[in-house]
Design a protein around this motif. Structure first.
Motif, short mmCIF file in Angstrom:
data_model
loop_
_atom_site.label_atom_id
_atom_site.label_comp_id
_atom_site.label_asym_id
_atom_site.label_seq_id
_atom_site.Cartn_x
_atom_site.Cartn_y
_atom_site.Cartn_z
N PRO A 159 16.51 -15.71 -2.28
CA PRO A 159 15.37 -16.09 -1.44
C PRO A 159 14.07 -15.81 -2.21
O PRO A 159 14.05 -14.99 -3.12
CB PRO A 159 15.50 -15.17 -0.22
N ARG A 160 13.00 -16.50 -1.84
CA ARG A 160 11.78 -16.46 -2.67
C ARG A 160 11.09 -15.09 -2.69
O ARG A 160 10.41 -14.74 -3.65
CB ARG A 160 10.76 -17.51 -2.18
N GLY A 161 11.22 -14.32 -1.63
CA GLY A 161 10.49 -13.04 -1.55
C GLY A 161 10.89 -12.12 -2.70
O GLY A 161 12.07 -12.00 -3.02
N VAL A 162 9.90 -11.49 -3.33
CA VAL A 162 10.18 -10.53 -4.41
C VAL A 162 9.84 -9.14 -3.89
O VAL A 162 8.73 -8.90 -3.43
CB VAL A 162 9.34 -10.85 -5.66
N GLN A 163 10.82 -8.26 -3.94
CA GLN A 163 10.60 -6.93 -3.36
C GLN A 163 10.65 -5.85 -4.43
O GLN A 163 11.17 -6.06 -5.52
CB GLN A 163 11.66 -6.66 -2.30
N SER A 164 10.11 -4.69 -4.07
CA SER A 164 10.17 -3.56 -5.01
C SER A 164 11.46 -2.77 -4.76
O SER A 164 12.09 -2.88 -3.69
CB SER A 164 8.97 -2.64 -4.80
N LEU A 165 11.80 -1.95 -5.73
CA LEU A 165 12.98 -1.08 -5.56
C LEU A 165 12.78 -0.18 -4.33
O LEU A 165 13.72 0.06 -3.57
CB LEU A 165 13.16 -0.26 -6.84
N GLU A 166 11.58 0.28 -4.13
CA GLU A 166 11.31 1.17 -2.98
C GLU A 166 11.57 0.44 -1.66
O GLU A 166 12.13 1.01 -0.73
CB GLU A 166 9.87 1.68 -3.04
N GLN A 167 11.18 -0.85 -1.61
CA GLN A 167 11.46 -1.61 -0.38
C GLN A 167 12.96 -1.78 -0.19
O GLN A 167 13.48 -1.68 0.92
CB GLN A 167 10.78 -2.99 -0.45
N GLN A 168 13.65 -2.01 -1.28
CA GLN A 168 15.12 -2.16 -1.18
C GLN A 168 15.76 -0.86 -0.71
O GLN A 168 16.69 -0.86 0.10
CB GLN A 168 15.70 -2.55 -2.54
N VAL A 169 15.24 0.25 -1.22
CA VAL A 169 15.79 1.55 -0.83
C VAL A 169 15.60 1.76 0.67
O VAL A 169 16.50 2.22 1.38
CB VAL A 169 15.12 2.69 -1.62
N LYS A 170 14.42 1.39 1.15
CA LYS A 170 14.12 1.58 2.58
C LYS A 170 15.11 0.76 3.44
O LYS A 170 15.70 1.26 4.39
CB LYS A 170 12.69 1.13 2.83
N ARG A 171 15.32 -0.50 3.02
CA ARG A 171 16.25 -1.33 3.78
C ARG A 171 17.67 -0.75 3.72
O ARG A 171 18.37 -0.65 4.72
CB ARG A 171 16.25 -2.76 3.24
N ALA A 172 18.05 -0.33 2.52
CA ALA A 172 19.40 0.23 2.38
C ALA A 172 19.55 1.46 3.27
O ALA A 172 20.59 1.67 3.90
CB ALA A 172 19.68 0.57 0.93
N TYR A 173 18.49 2.27 3.33
CA TYR A 173 18.60 3.48 4.16
C TYR A 173 18.72 3.12 5.63
O TYR A 173 19.50 3.72 6.38
CB TYR A 173 17.41 4.43 3.94
N GLU A 174 17.97 2.08 6.04
CA GLU A 174 18.07 1.68 7.45
C GLU A 174 19.47 1.17 7.77
O GLU A 174 20.05 1.49 8.81
CB GLU A 174 16.99 0.64 7.77
N GLN A 175 20.03 0.41 6.84
CA GLN A 175 21.40 -0.10 7.09
C GLN A 175 22.39 1.07 7.11
O GLN A 175 23.26 1.15 7.97
CB GLN A 175 21.79 -1.09 5.98
N TYR A 176 22.24 1.95 6.16
CA TYR A 176 23.11 3.12 6.06
C TYR A 176 23.06 3.95 7.35
O TYR A 176 24.09 4.38 7.87
CB TYR A 176 22.63 3.93 4.86
N SER A 177 21.86 4.10 7.89
CA SER A 177 21.70 4.95 9.07
C SER A 177 22.41 4.39 10.30
O SER A 177 22.75 5.14 11.22
CB SER A 177 20.21 5.10 9.42
N THR A 178 22.62 3.08 10.31
CA THR A 178 23.31 2.52 11.49
C THR A 178 24.82 2.75 11.42
O THR A 178 25.51 2.51 12.39
CB THR A 178 23.08 0.99 11.61
N ARG A 179 25.33 3.19 10.28
CA ARG A 179 26.78 3.43 10.20
C ARG A 179 27.12 4.67 11.02
O ARG A 179 26.44 5.70 10.92
CB ARG A 179 27.23 3.60 8.74
N PRO A 180 28.18 4.57 11.85
CA PRO A 180 28.37 5.56 12.90
C PRO A 180 28.88 6.94 12.45
O PRO A 180 28.72 7.91 13.18
CB PRO A 180 29.41 4.90 13.82
N ASN A 181 29.50 7.05 11.30
CA ASN A 181 30.06 8.35 10.93
C ASN A 181 30.06 8.50 9.41
O ASN A 181 29.84 7.52 8.69
CB ASN A 181 31.47 8.52 11.51
N PRO A 182 30.32 9.71 8.91
CA PRO A 182 30.25 9.91 7.46
C PRO A 182 31.15 8.98 6.66
O PRO A 182 30.76 8.47 5.61
CB PRO A 182 30.68 11.38 7.29
N LEU A 183 32.37 8.70 7.16
CA LEU A 183 33.27 7.84 6.40
C LEU A 183 32.71 6.42 6.31
O LEU A 183 32.75 5.78 5.25
CB LEU A 183 34.67 7.85 7.03
N ALA A 184 32.14 5.92 7.41
CA ALA A 184 31.54 4.57 7.39
C ALA A 184 30.33 4.56 6.44
O ALA A 184 30.09 3.56 5.74
CB ALA A 184 31.13 4.16 8.80
#
Ligand code: NAI
Ligand code: PYR
Ligand code: MG
Length: 629
Positions: free
Chosen positions: A55-80
């Motif tokens: 996709p055309r949007g160019v993001q920084s590593l910091e923005q990617q980290v933030k998104r990854a953390y948000e996705q990670y946080s929705t996982r319900p338990n440590p194994l997930a």
């Protein structure tokens, strides 16, 4: 003004400057080491034919980290969460490692600690136990005992001789028997018993730590599992199980298979450092861990983490504890409960340290150490392995005293008690109080992993000793509060994690960078001294015995520096031009530590190159050793 080039940027392992890349299009996106995803800048999108693939949007590593953390946080338990991170690693390695150490804006401290428990003990143990059901993609090298002829070609796919620096190998027995997998002869990974092919995940986890803590280049590591079958009936019955469906092969065939593996490594990757992890297979002569270590360490740079790594970190914790209790190694009276790979490895390390410090023989120093295993105190009447023999007490002088842990503690009056037994709750209130009667500041280290197997919890140990116990544990624990201040006020005590992860990455880094021919006892002692000199307890007696994960990189640099200096002094370093002064040596080390940041990609042609099993291009005779084309 152009920034000046780092002093050691010319080194082949230097991580400054661009990465030469001969791949284009989806091949770049599908190579986790090269992929930047939405962070590819416009010029690289053009040069590497990526414009229609993103996709055309160019993001920084910091923005990617933030998104990854948000996705990670929705996982319900440590194994997930662990599974999520594994997928991230398969997609984008820089983002994965950045995610592990980076906080976004304010969460850095809690994140690093939280991450450790997700990617390592205790959650990695669950991931290993569920390996076949959670399997998505293969990672690492799988070698089968039924195909010894395939060992050399299967290993050869991973790079050219100079491409691999660090190999972790396991045979898939991860000590945590009894609880889930009763295993009569006590073979065990991270405490979870015979896990067969799932053991690949412990090799991967240890390598993630070498990259995270010591900057070992992720493309220059190789995780290996030796699939020798499994005696775990649950796995054999599981239709999804991915390993060999047969009983574990033992004896001569096992030894020959390991030998084929080690010889192939030496032939293909003569500069690589070999780390054995969780080798539990036993025979009458003790565990494979020690036997293999003793067989190979006189000739190659190799290391057993459960024996030597655990011994080093535990000695460092004990030295710090003795500093707080104002005692010396000569005052030490040590009881080790669980005399397997880790327990005897610790006993060896401590015996050697006592002998050196007090200028006495090993035999004399062993008199300060008592080992207990299933039959109770190890005496001359017990059936002993070679490794245990030197610590056995004279049976005739122990006739009237009991041989169980409580009786031994009462007779011996130890000031240090270590648990490497995988028996949860073995350090009872009665035992701990009996110890505390004679030890005003008892040093108590329940080291069994994962958390549920600890011989006692820090909260109980502190409660039973009115806050006096000096505690460090094998897996992470929260701080403990209690009314233990000078005037009875509440204080919070941080619990040090006494895990070999504090020390093995730095030892490996030192060996890799100096290209040490061997890893000797003197180099290990240098590592112990480096870690203990960084103990927060040296400055503040209420602080943890060992430095925490927040300072992991600093610990690794310090450990690596000490190991390298010892290797140079002993004429074991084959790398030329190692700087002499500490300042230059630290800079030299740091320049060669990989860091998770996006480096520019420079397009190059590589005619006649082949792909490694990792997807990167290999070209025989290439001048670059970094594997980062
Ligand atoms: N904190 C750390 O850095 C490390 C912790 N460990 C942990 O230490 C534990 C042991 O690991 P290894 O030594 O590699 O395993 P191992 O299987 O070689 O040793 C365990 C020993 O405990 C003994 N044992 C079992 N039940 C007992 C009982 N009721 N009483 C007395 N002894 C008993 C076994 O006979 C065996 O000798 C595991 O939980 C492992 O995760 C291991 C390595 C490093
Ligand atoms: C820490 C480690 O190596 C183990 O528990 O086996
Ligand atoms: Mg281990």
């Amino acid at each position: 003004m152009t920034p000046s080039k780092p002093k050691f940027a010319h080194l082949p392992l230097s991580t400054s400057g661009p990465i030469d890349c001969a791949l284009t299009g989806t091949s770049v996106l599908n190579t986790p080491y090269l992929n930047k995803g939405s962070a590819f800048p416009p010029d690289e999108r053009r040069v590497f034919s990526l414009s229609g693939l993103l996709p055309r949007g160019v993001q920084s590593l910091e923005q990617q980290v933030k998104r990854a953390y948000e996705q990670y946080s929705t996982r319900p338990n440590p194994l997930a969460k662990n599974t999520f991170l594994t997928s991230l690693k398969d997609q984008n390695e820089v983002l994965y490692y950045k995610r592990l150490i980076f906080s976004g804006v304010k969460l850095i401290e809690t994140h690093v600690e939280e991450m450790f428990s997700i990617i390592y003990t205790p959650t990695e143990g669950d991931a290993i136990q569920n390996y076949s059901s959670l399997f998505r993609r293969p990672q690492g090298c799988y070698l089968s005992i039924n195909d010894p002829d395939r060992v050399l070609p299967d290993l050869a796919q991973w790079g050219r001789p100079e491409d691999i620096d660090y190999i972790v190998v396991t045979d898939g027995i991860i000590e945590e028997h009894r609880v889930n997998h009763p295993c009569e002869d006590g073979e065990e990974i991270l405490g979870i018993g015979d896990q067969g092919v799932g053991g690949i995940l412990i090799s991967i986890a240890k390598l993630v730590l070498t990259t995270l803590c010591a900057g070992i280049h992720p493309s220059r590591c190789l995780p290996v599992v030796l699939d020798c079958g499994t005696d775990n009936q649950e796995l054999l019955k599981d239709e999804l199980y991915l390993g060999l469906r047969q009983s574990r092969v033992r004896g001569r065939q096992y030894d020959e298979f390991v030998d084929t593996f080690v010889n192939s490594v030496r032939k293909l990757y003569p500069r690589a450092y070999l780390h054995f992890e969780d080798f539990g297979l036993r025979n009458a002569n003790g565990s494979a861990a020690r036997r293999l270590l003793e067989l190979y360490r006189p000739n190659i740079p190799c290391f057993n983490d459960d024996v030597q790594g655990t011994g080093c970190v535990t000695l460092a914790a004990i030295l710090a504890g003795l500093h707080v209790s104002k005692q010396k190694l000569g005052d030490l009276r040590l009881v080790v409960f669980g005399a397997g790979s880790a327990g005897v490895g610790i006993a060896d390390q401590i015996r050697d340290a006592i002998a050196a410090e007090c200028d006495i023989s090993h035999e004399e120093a062993s008199k300060q150490i008592w080992l207990i295993d299933k039959p109770g105190l190890l005496t001359t009447e017990t059936e002993l392995s070679d490794a245990q023999r030197g610590f056995a007490k004279d049976a005739s002088s122990w006739n009237d005293q009991g041989r169980d842990l409580l009786s031994v503690v009462k007779s011996v009056r130890p000031n240090v008690l270590i648990g490497t037994s995988t028996v949860p709750g073995a350090f009872t209130e009665e035992i701990v109080k009996a110890m505390h009667e004679h030890a005003p500041r008892p040093i108590i280290l329940p080291l069994s992993n994962p958390t549920r197997l600890h011989e006692a919890t820090p909260a109980d140990l502190l409660k039973w000793t009115s806050g006096k116990a000096l505690v460090a544990t094998g897996s992470p624990f929260d701080p403990v509060s209690g009314p233990w201040g000078a005037n009875g006020e509440d204080v919070s005590i941080d619990i040090a994690e006494c895990n070999n992860s504090v020390v093995f990455p730095g030892i490996g880094l030192g060996c890799v960078l100096s290209r040490a021919r061997l890893l000797t006892d003197r180099m290990l002692v240098a590592a112990v001294e480096a870690v203990s000199s960084m103990s927060p307890a040296l400055q503040d007696p209420t602080a943890p015995l060992l430095p925490g994960v927040l300072s992991v990189k600093e610990i690794s640099v310090r450990v690596a520096r000490s190991v390298i200096k010892e290797a140079v002094d002993d004429d074991l370093a084959t790398e030329r031009d190692i700087p002499e002064s500490d300042g230059d040596l630290d800079e030299w080390i740091r320049e060669q530590m990989w860091e998770p940041r996006y480096r520019p990609l420079r397009h190059v042609q590589m005619e006649g190159a082949t792909r490694s099993a990792r997807g990167e291009l290999m070209k025989a005779g290439s001048v670059r050793r970094t594997g980062t084309f």
